[in-house]
Design a protein around this motif. Structure first.
Motif, PDB file in Angstrom:
ATOM      1  N   ALA A   1       0.834  -1.214   0.000  1.00 22.06           N
ATOM      2  CA  ALA A   1       0.000   0.000   0.000  1.00 22.06           C
ATOM      3  C   ALA A   1       0.868   1.263   0.000  1.00 22.06           C
ATOM      4  O   ALA A   1       0.587   2.243  -0.708  1.00 22.06           O
ATOM      5  CB  ALA A   1      -0.928  -0.007   1.216  1.00 22.06           C
ATOM      6  N   ASN A   2       1.957   1.273   0.768  1.00 22.73           N
ATOM      7  CA  ASN A   2       2.860   2.427   0.789  1.00 22.73           C
ATOM      8  C   ASN A   2       3.517   2.643  -0.570  1.00 22.73           C
ATOM      9  O   ASN A   2       3.652   3.780  -1.045  1.00 22.73           O
ATOM     10  CB  ASN A   2       3.919   2.249   1.870  1.00 22.73           C
ATOM     11  N   LEU A   3       3.907   1.513  -1.209  1.00 20.91           N
ATOM     12  CA  LEU A   3       4.519   1.639  -2.532  1.00 20.91           C
ATOM     13  C   LEU A   3       3.520   2.142  -3.563  1.00 20.91           C
ATOM     14  O   LEU A   3       3.874   2.930  -4.463  1.00 20.91           O
ATOM     15  CB  LEU A   3       5.101   0.294  -2.963  1.00 20.91           C
ATOM     16  N   VAL A   4       2.252   1.697  -3.458  1.00 20.76           N
ATOM     17  CA  VAL A   4       1.232   2.182  -4.393  1.00 20.76           C
ATOM     18  C   VAL A   4       1.010   3.689  -4.200  1.00 20.76           C
ATOM     19  O   VAL A   4       0.893   4.469  -5.177  1.00 20.76           O
ATOM     20  CB  VAL A   4      -0.077   1.399  -4.221  1.00 20.76           C
ATOM     21  N   ARG A   5       0.935   4.133  -2.971  1.00 26.63           N
ATOM     22  CA  ARG A   5       0.758   5.575  -2.720  1.00 26.63           C
ATOM     23  C   ARG A   5       1.952   6.370  -3.291  1.00 26.63           C
ATOM     24  O   ARG A   5       1.787   7.433  -3.920  1.00 26.63           O
ATOM     25  CB  ARG A   5       0.632   5.824  -1.229  1.00 26.63           C
ATOM     26  N   ALA A   6       3.151   5.834  -3.040  1.00 27.43           N
ATOM     27  CA  ALA A   6       4.328   6.525  -3.578  1.00 27.43           C
ATOM     28  C   ALA A   6       4.333   6.535  -5.096  1.00 27.43           C
ATOM     29  O   ALA A   6       4.734   7.522  -5.738  1.00 27.43           O
ATOM     30  CB  ALA A   6       5.590   5.861  -3.036  1.00 27.43           C
ATOM     31  N   PHE A   7       3.873   5.408  -5.712  1.00 27.03           N
ATOM     32  CA  PHE A   7       3.827   5.327  -7.169  1.00 27.03           C
ATOM     33  C   PHE A   7       2.830   6.340  -7.728  1.00 27.03           C
ATOM     34  O   PHE A   7       3.093   6.985  -8.760  1.00 27.03           O
ATOM     35  CB  PHE A   7       3.457   3.905  -7.580  1.00 27.03           C
ATOM     36  N   VAL A   8       1.692   6.534  -7.063  1.00 21.69           N
ATOM     37  CA  VAL A   8       0.693   7.504  -7.521  1.00 21.69           C
ATOM     38  C   VAL A   8       1.224   8.920  -7.366  1.00 21.69           C
ATOM     39  O   VAL A   8       1.062   9.786  -8.253  1.00 21.69           O
ATOM     40  CB  VAL A   8      -0.625   7.324  -6.751  1.00 21.69           C
ATOM     41  N   ARG A   9       1.879   9.198  -6.245  1.00 19.02           N
ATOM     42  CA  ARG A   9       2.444  10.535  -6.066  1.00 19.02           C
ATOM     43  C   ARG A   9       3.586  10.795  -7.037  1.00 19.02           C
ATOM     44  O   ARG A   9       3.780  11.912  -7.484  1.00 19.02           O
ATOM     45  CB  ARG A   9       2.940  10.687  -4.629  1.00 19.02           C
ATOM     46  N   GLN A  10       4.280   9.730  -7.358  1.00 18.85           N
ATOM     47  CA  GLN A  10       5.422   9.896  -8.262  1.00 18.85           C
ATOM     48  C   GLN A  10       4.972  10.206  -9.684  1.00 18.85           C
ATOM     49  O   GLN A  10       5.521  11.105 -10.339  1.00 18.85           O
ATOM     50  CB  GLN A  10       6.264   8.615  -8.234  1.00 18.85           C
ATOM     51  N   ASP A  11       3.980   9.467 -10.195  1.00 21.96           N
ATOM     52  CA  ASP A  11       3.529   9.689 -11.574  1.00 21.96           C
ATOM     53  C   ASP A  11       2.034   9.417 -11.610  1.00 21.96           C
ATOM     54  O   ASP A  11       1.593   8.286 -11.841  1.00 21.96           O
ATOM     55  CB  ASP A  11       4.291   8.771 -12.526  1.00 21.96           C
ATOM     56  N   SER A  12       1.249  10.414 -11.323  1.00 21.20           N
ATOM     57  CA  SER A  12      -0.205  10.247 -11.259  1.00 21.20           C
ATOM     58  C   SER A  12      -0.803   9.930 -12.610  1.00 21.20           C
ATOM     59  O   SER A  12      -1.764   9.154 -12.721  1.00 21.20           O
ATOM     60  CB  SER A  12      -0.834  11.521 -10.668  1.00 21.20           C
ATOM     61  N   ALA A  13      -0.278  10.468 -13.689  1.00 20.98           N
ATOM     62  CA  ALA A  13      -0.830  10.197 -15.029  1.00 20.98           C
ATOM     63  C   ALA A  13      -0.641   8.734 -15.408  1.00 20.98           C
ATOM     64  O   ALA A  13      -1.541   8.066 -15.938  1.00 20.98           O
ATOM     65  CB  ALA A  13      -0.149  11.115 -16.048  1.00 20.98           C
ATOM     66  N   ARG A  14       0.536   8.247 -15.142  1.00 18.35           N
ATOM     67  CA  ARG A  14       0.788   6.840 -15.462  1.00 18.35           C
ATOM     68  C   ARG A  14      -0.066   5.920 -14.597  1.00 18.35           C
ATOM     69  O   ARG A  14      -0.563   4.896 -15.061  1.00 18.35           O
ATOM     70  CB  ARG A  14       2.271   6.540 -15.240  1.00 18.35           C
ATOM     71  N   ALA A  15      -0.250   6.288 -13.327  1.00 16.84           N
ATOM     72  CA  ALA A  15      -1.102   5.469 -12.461  1.00 16.84           C
ATOM     73  C   ALA A  15      -2.539   5.451 -12.962  1.00 16.84           C
ATOM     74  O   ALA A  15      -3.210   4.396 -12.977  1.00 16.84           O
ATOM     75  CB  ALA A  15      -1.039   6.011 -11.034  1.00 16.84           C
ATOM     76  N   ALA A  16      -3.031   6.607 -13.409  1.00 20.97           N
ATOM     77  CA  ALA A  16      -4.396   6.633 -13.957  1.00 20.97           C
ATOM     78  C   ALA A  16      -4.500   5.781 -15.208  1.00 20.97           C
ATOM     79  O   ALA A  16      -5.515   5.102 -15.456  1.00 20.97           O
ATOM     80  CB  ALA A  16      -4.799   8.080 -14.235  1.00 20.97           C
ATOM     81  N   LEU A  17      -3.440   5.851 -16.046  1.00 25.83           N
ATOM     82  CA  LEU A  17      -3.441   5.028 -17.260  1.00 25.83           C
ATOM     83  C   LEU A  17      -3.486   3.545 -16.912  1.00 25.83           C
ATOM     84  O   LEU A  17      -4.189   2.746 -17.545  1.00 25.83           O
ATOM     85  CB  LEU A  17      -2.198   5.373 -18.081  1.00 25.83           C
ATOM     86  N   VAL A  18      -2.737   3.135 -15.906  1.00 19.78           N
ATOM     87  CA  VAL A  18      -2.721   1.719 -15.499  1.00 19.78           C
ATOM     88  C   VAL A  18      -4.093   1.296 -14.967  1.00 19.78           C
ATOM     89  O   VAL A  18      -4.619   0.223 -15.293  1.00 19.78           O
ATOM     90  CB  VAL A  18      -1.614   1.489 -14.455  1.00 19.78           C
ATOM     91  N   VAL A  19      -4.725   2.150 -14.147  1.00 20.44           N
ATOM     92  CA  VAL A  19      -6.048   1.817 -13.616  1.00 20.44           C
ATOM     93  C   VAL A  19      -7.070   1.703 -14.725  1.00 20.44           C
ATOM     94  O   VAL A  19      -7.911   0.792 -14.748  1.00 20.44           O
ATOM     95  CB  VAL A  19      -6.459   2.876 -12.573  1.00 20.44           C
ATOM     96  N   ARG A  20      -7.018   2.622 -15.701  1.00 18.61           N
ATOM     97  CA  ARG A  20      -7.966   2.555 -16.820  1.00 18.61           C
ATOM     98  C   ARG A  20      -7.754   1.289 -17.645  1.00 18.61           C
ATOM     99  O   ARG A  20      -8.707   0.635 -18.089  1.00 18.61           O
ATOM    100  CB  ARG A  20      -7.792   3.806 -17.684  1.00 18.61           C
ATOM    101  N   GLN A  21      -6.503   0.923 -17.863  1.00 17.27           N
ATOM    102  CA  GLN A  21      -6.231  -0.305 -18.615  1.00 17.27           C
ATOM    103  C   GLN A  21      -6.771  -1.533 -17.888  1.00 17.27           C
ATOM    104  O   GLN A  21      -7.330  -2.448 -18.506  1.00 17.27           O
ATOM    105  CB  GLN A  21      -4.723  -0.426 -18.845  1.00 17.27           C
ATOM    106  N   LEU A  22      -6.627  -1.546 -16.578  1.00 15.10           N
ATOM    107  CA  LEU A  22      -7.153  -2.683 -15.808  1.00 15.10           C
ATOM    108  C   LEU A  22      -8.668  -2.734 -15.891  1.00 15.10           C
ATOM    109  O   LEU A  22      -9.271  -3.826 -15.984  1.00 15.10           O
ATOM    110  CB  LEU A  22      -6.691  -2.569 -14.344  1.00 15.10           C
ATOM    111  N   MET A  23      -9.325  -1.586 -15.835  1.00 15.57           N
ATOM    112  CA  MET A  23     -10.786  -1.566 -15.929  1.00 15.57           C
ATOM    113  C   MET A  23     -11.254  -2.033 -17.304  1.00 15.57           C
ATOM    114  O   MET A  23     -12.250  -2.756 -17.423  1.00 15.57           O
ATOM    115  CB  MET A  23     -11.303  -0.158 -15.636  1.00 15.57           C
ATOM    116  N   GLN A  24     -10.536  -1.630 -18.342  1.00 14.76           N
ATOM    117  CA  GLN A  24     -10.925  -2.086 -19.682  1.00 14.76           C
ATOM    118  C   GLN A  24     -10.746  -3.599 -19.832  1.00 14.76           C
ATOM    119  O   GLN A  24     -11.576  -4.284 -20.435  1.00 14.76           O
ATOM    120  CB  GLN A  24     -10.077  -1.338 -20.714  1.00 14.76           C
ATOM    121  N   GLU A  25      -9.662  -4.134 -19.304  1.00 15.77           N
ATOM    122  CA  GLU A  25      -9.463  -5.602 -19.369  1.00 15.77           C
ATOM    123  C   GLU A  25     -10.529  -6.350 -18.580  1.00 15.77           C
ATOM    124  O   GLU A  25     -11.009  -7.396 -18.998  1.00 15.77           O
ATOM    125  CB  GLU A  25      -8.068  -5.934 -18.837  1.00 15.77           C
TER     126      GLU A  25
END
Length: 550
Positions: A522-546
């Protein structure tokens, strides 16, 4: 940095095999489910439960349900109808090849009987009450008489069937129409057909009881007018056959008595199985009676005697023929040398004496009555075979045994009895008992042992490898987590602020997947979102589409 990125955990085992490229990712959901920590911890319990389930399944498949006989004494036609009805109702049934009994599962016995009763099976013989109740109104007198006769026959048949040795019975009554003239009346007669149980027979007393039962139930019938036969066609009510059976039974009883006496005598001496005895008794079943009366020739005795004497003295009466010749003087006498004859005192008188005797004699008489009863033993023959062991019996021993046998059977040489004793080695007789694998207890034992072996094999070849593999994966995962935690702690100590500013360490997806715990992930996910929020949103959208595409 490089060290932290190279610590990518590789999970070997079932999930890795399921995710092989050759399978095309078809088992990816199963892989994800199996890689969950809760599932990994529950694998030993799942393996044990599976082994127990396989053992229980093998036991129930190899163990037959207990069977119960549906009906006893069914005819073949009734069995066929009952089997068809059970098959239509979906109730499993079987037929015993030895006895032919129709059996079903014990827990379905009452259900099968209720189902058959709803269809009127098995078809039993109608009772007398049902025949009378089925008589239509307005029937003629002849039809009523036949119906009453059939009802009486049915009731008598059901009554006779209550005897334990009788399987089924049929009674036929022949009664003539009553006549106005007494001389033309004919007595009623009856015939009884009996089907006896296997290996059973009726005694003479039971046959007579059946005859008296039928005769007492029909007016004007005598027991002598009832004939009884069995399923083999033997006339049981025949007096001649009954007397022959009585003679055979008497002969059998005598032979058994002699045989028991010899077994009691020779058993303690020779031992069981070292001798064999056969006895034949010739029994005279004829009965004779003779009476003879004889009179001995010189056998008589004087019982009474009566003697009467009378003496009288008077002048000699005139004798001769009346006329001249009677008046002539007597002839001259001559003197002889004989003794003088006494002269009566009165020369002119003559003495006369009479004697009467009455004697009564008793003549001897002999009356002899000879009665020869039935069952007289005319001759007995005994044959004794002795087992010649390692040491044969001497002639003196055989003579002693011969004397004992003669004393046991009441040997009588005048009667023509015969005693034969022979000594020979006995042949070994193979045991006629069925083999152990044909016994009734063998198959259930094999099924139970097979179920236990199946459970043990399932545990050793399925459960135990799964438990071992789960333990190995858990140990390997623990080692990897420890190494990862050590590297993360080292990186954290070097740079406390993860993902803060441009100077923080870059968070990758591999690091998130390799997190040792939920909190670290969970800490790494929070850090990953803070680090690159656009890429995190892209990953979440890709997972939802799959997920939407399935």
């Amino acid at each position: 940095m490089a060290d932290a990125q190279t610590l990518t955990p590789v999970d070997s085992g079932l999930p890795a095999r399921l995710s092989a490229p050759g399978l095309g990712g078809r088992f990816a959901p199963i892989q994800q489910f199996a890689r969950q920590p809760a599932v990994q911890r529950a694998l030993p319990a799942i393996a044990t439960s599976a082994a127990i389930g396989i053992a229980a399944l093998a036991y129930f498949l190899t163990t037959a349900a207990p069977q119960a006989q549906l009906f006893a004494g069914l005819e073949d036609s009734d069995k066929a109808a009952v089997a068809d009805a059970l098959q239509s109702a979906g109730i499993a049934h079987s037929i015993d090849p030895a006895t032919g009994a129709l059996t079903v599962d014990a827990d379905k016995l009452h259900q099968a009987r209720i189902t058959l009763a709803g269809q009127g099976l098995p078809k039993a013989a109608p009772s007398g009450d049902s025949l009378i109740a089925a008589l239509p109104m307005g029937s003629s007198r002849a039809i009523e008489g036949e119906a009453l006769r059939s009802a009486r026959e049915a009731d008598l048949s059901r009554t006779i069937e209550t005897i334990d040795a009788v399987k089924s019975a049929r009674v036929h009554v022949a009664a003539a129409e009553p006549s106005l003239f007494v001389r033309e009346d004919k007595p009623a007669t009856a015939s009884v057909m009996l089907t006896l149980q296997n290996g059973r027979s009726l005694s003479d007393g039971q046959v007579q009881a059946i005859r008296f039962l039928v005769a007492s139930s029909i007016p004007g019938m005598n027991a002598d007018q009832v004939s009884v036969i069995d399923q083999r066609g033997a006339l049981l009510s025949d007096g001649a056959s009954s007397s022959d059976m009585k003679a055979f039974q008497l002969q059998t009883q005598m032979e058994d008595r002699f045989r028991r006496a010899l077994d009691t005598l020779l058993g303690p001496m020779l031992g069981a199985g070292n001798y064999s005895v056969e006895v034949h008794a010739d029994v005279d079943m004829s009965e004779s009676q003779a009476t003879r009366e004889s009179f001995p020739e010189n056998d008589r005795a004087l019982t009474s005697e009566q003697v009467s004497r009378s003496t009288s003295g008077q002048a000699a009466p005139a004798v001769g023929i009346p006329g001249a010749l009677s008046n002539q003087p007597p002839q001259a006498t001559t003197v002889t040398a004989t003794a003088p004859t006494p002269v009566p005192a009165n020369p002119g008188t003559e003495t006369q004496s009479n004697e009467n005797s009455a004697r009564a004699f008793e003549v001897g008489r002999e009356i002899s009555v000879t009665h020869n009863p039935q069952g007289r033993l005319r001759r007995v023959s005994v044959a004794v075979a002795l087992n010649q062991g390692q040491k044969a019996l001497t002639q003196a021993d055989l003579t002693k045994i011969d004397s004992l046998v003669k004393g046991a059977v009441g040997y009588d040489a005048a009667r023509g009895d015969l005693i034969a004793i022979s000594q020979r080695p006995f042949a070994k007789v193979e045991d006629a008992s069925p083999a152990f694998y044909d016994q009734g207890w063998f198959m259930p034992l094999v099924q139970q042992v097979g179920a236990i072996l199946a459970a043990i094999l399932a545990f050793f070849f399925i459960g135990r490898p799964m438990i071992r593999a789960a333990r190995e994966r858990a140990a390997k995962r623990a080692e990897q987590n420890q190494a990862l935690e050590a590297s993360l702690l080292a990186a954290t100590d070097a740079r406390p602020a993860i993902g803060q500013g441009n100077g923080g360490r870059e968070i990758t997806l591999e690091m998130i997947e390799a997190a040792p715990s939920y909190e670290a992930r969970a800490n790494l996910v929070r850090a990953f979102v803070r680090q690159d929020s656009a890429r995190a949103a892209l990953v979440v959208r890709q997972l939802m589409q799959e997920g939407a595409r399935g």
